[in-house]
Enzyme design. Structure first.
Site, PDB file in Angstrom:
ATOM      1  N   CYS A  54       0.856  -1.187   0.000  1.00 50.68           N
ATOM      2  CA  CYS A  54       0.000   0.000   0.000  1.00 50.68           C
ATOM      3  C   CYS A  54       0.894   1.239   0.000  1.00 50.68           C
ATOM      4  O   CYS A  54       1.797   1.356   0.837  1.00 50.68           O
ATOM      5  CB  CYS A  54      -0.891   0.002   1.240  1.00 50.68           C
ATOM      6  SG  CYS A  54      -1.876   1.502   1.435  1.00 50.68           S
ATOM      7  N   CYS A  57       0.536   3.216   3.480  1.00 47.00           N
ATOM      8  CA  CYS A  57       1.074   2.777   4.770  1.00 47.00           C
ATOM      9  C   CYS A  57       2.157   1.710   4.677  1.00 47.00           C
ATOM     10  O   CYS A  57       2.760   1.361   5.691  1.00 47.00           O
ATOM     11  CB  CYS A  57      -0.057   2.279   5.662  1.00 47.00           C
ATOM     12  SG  CYS A  57      -0.783   0.711   5.120  1.00 47.00           S
ATOM     13  N   CYS A 103      -7.269  -0.928   1.744  1.00 43.93           N
ATOM     14  CA  CYS A 103      -6.222  -1.464   2.610  1.00 43.93           C
ATOM     15  C   CYS A 103      -6.802  -1.610   4.017  1.00 43.93           C
ATOM     16  O   CYS A 103      -7.349  -0.651   4.568  1.00 43.93           O
ATOM     17  CB  CYS A 103      -5.025  -0.512   2.623  1.00 43.93           C
ATOM     18  SG  CYS A 103      -3.738  -0.981   3.807  1.00 43.93           S
ATOM     19  N   CYS A 106      -4.877   0.844   6.708  1.00 47.68           N
ATOM     20  CA  CYS A 106      -5.027   2.301   6.781  1.00 47.68           C
ATOM     21  C   CYS A 106      -6.327   2.808   6.164  1.00 47.68           C
ATOM     22  O   CYS A 106      -6.613   4.002   6.240  1.00 47.68           O
ATOM     23  CB  CYS A 106      -3.832   3.006   6.132  1.00 47.68           C
ATOM     24  SG  CYS A 106      -3.736   2.855   4.327  1.00 47.68           S
ATOM     25  N   CYS A 128      -8.981  -5.214  -9.534  1.00 50.74           N
ATOM     26  CA  CYS A 128      -8.576  -4.142 -10.440  1.00 50.74           C
ATOM     27  C   CYS A 128      -8.073  -2.997  -9.563  1.00 50.74           C
ATOM     28  O   CYS A 128      -8.860  -2.279  -8.948  1.00 50.74           O
ATOM     29  CB  CYS A 128      -9.790  -3.727 -11.276  1.00 50.74           C
ATOM     30  SG  CYS A 128      -9.424  -2.491 -12.519  1.00 50.74           S
TER      31      CYS A 128
END
Length: 139
Positions: A54, A57, A103, A106, A128
């Site tokens: 991510c 984070c 995510c 976060c 996607c």
């Protein structure tokens, strides 16, 4: 980005902190659930073996081995690294029912997951994902 579940995340920053840590384009996608232009991410066809994290984070989300060419304009994966790495939110913002992927660490918007499209993958799922929401760490 509004948080419909009012969930507290392990990484919990103020809006000002997110704006400081991310570029304007990253902020738009990750925190405002925007979408990058199709075919604009180098990650769509990047052959590098590694883990996709991510961008917000650093949480490990996807492995390169689960990435496939869906020819849709965005990096596509058939499975997250582990189910607890992402969360799913019902999204009906464009007049259709979709499943948003965020995510789990976060709460940043990553993209959407689609089922039953007939891809020859082990899960018949297509995550996607906006390339701008990811950082690739090579093995």
């Amino acid at each position: 980005m509004s948080n419909p579940t009012d969930k507290t995340y392990a990484v919990d920053r103020s809006d000002d902190q997110w704006r400081e840590d991310l570029s304007a384009a990253e902020y738009h996608v990750l925190r405002q659930a925007g979408t990058e232009r199709p075919f604009s991410s180098d990650y769509e066809h990047d052959p590098t073996v590694g883990v996709y994290r991510c961008r917000g984070c650093g949480a490990e989300l996807f492995r390169s081995e689960t990435k496939f060419d869906a020819q849709c304009g965005w990096p596509s994966f058939y499975s997250p690294l582990a189910e607890d790495r992402v969360e799913y939110i019902e999204d009906s913002t464009l007049g259709m029912k979709r499943t948003e992927v965020r995510c789990a660490n976060c709460g940043s918007h990553l993209g959407h997951v689609f089922a039953g499209e007939g891809f020859a993958t082990p899960t018949d799922l297509r995550y996607c994902i906006n390339g701008i929401a990811l950082d690739l760490q090579a093995d």
